[in-house]
Design a protein around this motif. Structure first.
Motif, PDB file in Angstrom:
ATOM      1  N   GLU A  41     -10.304  -1.556  -3.037  1.00 20.36           N
ATOM      2  CA  GLU A  41     -10.185  -2.995  -2.802  1.00 20.36           C
ATOM      3  C   GLU A  41     -10.998  -3.455  -1.594  1.00 20.36           C
ATOM      4  O   GLU A  41     -11.532  -4.565  -1.586  1.00 20.36           O
ATOM      5  CB  GLU A  41      -8.717  -3.397  -2.636  1.00 20.36           C
ATOM      6  CG  GLU A  41      -7.888  -3.242  -3.897  1.00 20.36           C
ATOM      7  CD  GLU A  41      -8.250  -4.230  -4.995  1.00 20.36           C
ATOM      8  OE1 GLU A  41      -8.958  -5.228  -4.734  1.00 20.36           O
ATOM      9  OE2 GLU A  41      -7.823  -3.995  -6.125  1.00 20.36           O
ATOM     10  N   LEU A  42     -11.109  -2.610  -0.576  1.00 21.91           N
ATOM     11  CA  LEU A  42     -11.924  -2.943   0.591  1.00 21.91           C
ATOM     12  C   LEU A  42     -13.389  -3.102   0.187  1.00 21.91           C
ATOM     13  O   LEU A  42     -14.060  -4.040   0.622  1.00 21.91           O
ATOM     14  CB  LEU A  42     -11.780  -1.872   1.672  1.00 21.91           C
ATOM     15  CG  LEU A  42     -12.641  -2.067   2.920  1.00 21.91           C
ATOM     16  CD1 LEU A  42     -12.266  -3.347   3.644  1.00 21.91           C
ATOM     17  CD2 LEU A  42     -12.510  -0.869   3.846  1.00 21.91           C
ATOM     18  N   GLN A  43     -13.876  -2.209  -0.667  1.00 18.91           N
ATOM     19  CA  GLN A  43     -15.254  -2.321  -1.150  1.00 18.91           C
ATOM     20  C   GLN A  43     -15.468  -3.623  -1.909  1.00 18.91           C
ATOM     21  O   GLN A  43     -16.446  -4.344  -1.678  1.00 18.91           O
ATOM     22  CB  GLN A  43     -15.606  -1.151  -2.063  1.00 18.91           C
ATOM     23  CG  GLN A  43     -15.829   0.150  -1.353  1.00 18.91           C
ATOM     24  CD  GLN A  43     -16.202   1.249  -2.330  1.00 18.91           C
ATOM     25  OE1 GLN A  43     -15.824   1.213  -3.499  1.00 18.91           O
ATOM     26  NE2 GLN A  43     -16.931   2.228  -1.847  1.00 18.91           N
ATOM     27  N   ILE A  44     -14.548  -3.918  -2.808  1.00 21.24           N
ATOM     28  CA  ILE A  44     -14.670  -5.140  -3.615  1.00 21.24           C
ATOM     29  C   ILE A  44     -14.579  -6.378  -2.726  1.00 21.24           C
ATOM     30  O   ILE A  44     -15.368  -7.319  -2.875  1.00 21.24           O
ATOM     31  CB  ILE A  44     -13.589  -5.183  -4.721  1.00 21.24           C
ATOM     32  CG1 ILE A  44     -13.727  -3.980  -5.658  1.00 21.24           C
ATOM     33  CG2 ILE A  44     -13.643  -6.489  -5.493  1.00 21.24           C
ATOM     34  CD1 ILE A  44     -15.060  -3.880  -6.362  1.00 21.24           C
ATOM     35  N   ALA A  45     -13.641  -6.388  -1.791  1.00 23.79           N
ATOM     36  CA  ALA A  45     -13.492  -7.532  -0.885  1.00 23.79           C
ATOM     37  C   ALA A  45     -14.749  -7.710  -0.042  1.00 23.79           C
ATOM     38  O   ALA A  45     -15.190  -8.851   0.196  1.00 23.79           O
ATOM     39  CB  ALA A  45     -12.271  -7.351   0.004  1.00 23.79           C
ATOM     40  N   SER A  46     -15.344  -6.614   0.389  1.00 24.94           N
ATOM     41  CA  SER A  46     -16.564  -6.688   1.193  1.00 24.94           C
ATOM     42  C   SER A  46     -17.728  -7.240   0.377  1.00 24.94           C
ATOM     43  O   SER A  46     -18.510  -8.056   0.874  1.00 24.94           O
ATOM     44  CB  SER A  46     -16.914  -5.308   1.746  1.00 24.94           C
ATOM     45  OG  SER A  46     -15.907  -4.855   2.612  1.00 24.94           O
TER      46      SER A  46
END
Length: 163
Positions: free
Chosen positions: A101-106
């Motif tokens: 999710e951190l990758q997608i949010a970034s």
């Protein structure tokens, strides 16, 4: 008005999803549950079936704010721009979810710097539930009645491959 989009495949919707939705409704004035149309995936349920299951599930609970069900194809940030919405609501079950999710949010933040992603930790009683595990359990005749609403159990049973 503070509006959030809660995107996902919801194939099918689970009590974990509904937990995040219920808690998100305490924060936002409106939540849109947006079913992703992803041609790279082979979902068990059609987009219309998923939207219907979500609509039925949300009709069984009072959220205190409007909750809408929609679908989209393509980039989430484009959907957000079209709706003039700047917040994404996402649920986290475990550390492994956070990394993804951190990758997608970034990426979303890079594509649209006015978009914020809000993460809510799933209630511990639902933290082990995933749509994939629900489908796998149902496929082999296991009991999923504590994992999804009763109409979803019925829909799973109606799928020929999952009887």
């Amino acid at each position: 008005m503070k509006v959030a989009v809660y995107p996902g495949s919801f194939d099918p919707i689970t009590y974990g999803h509904l937990d995040i939705l219920k808690r998100g409704a305490k924060i936002f004035d409106k939540v849109i549950v947006a079913v992703l149309i992803n041609s790279a995936k082979q979902p068990l349920f059609s987009v219309e079936e998923r939207k219907q299951m979500i609509t039925e599930a949300i009709s069984q609970t009072e959220y205190g704010v409007p909750v809408e069900v929609d679908s989209f194809e393509g980039l989430l940030v484009d959907y957000l721009r079209d709706k003039d919405i700047h917040v994404i609501l996402r649920g986290l079950r475990a550390i492994s979810d956070f990394e993804y999710e951190l990758q997608i949010a970034s990426i979303n933040r890079k594509l649209a710097n006015d978009v914020e992603t809000i993460f809510l930790m799933t209630n511990n009683m639902h933290s082990f539930i995933s749509s994939g595990s629900v489908k796998e359990i149902a496929k082999y005749g296991g009991d999923v009645t504590d994992l999804v609403p009763s109409h979803v159990v019925t829909a799973l049973r109606e799928k020929a491959d999952y009887v």
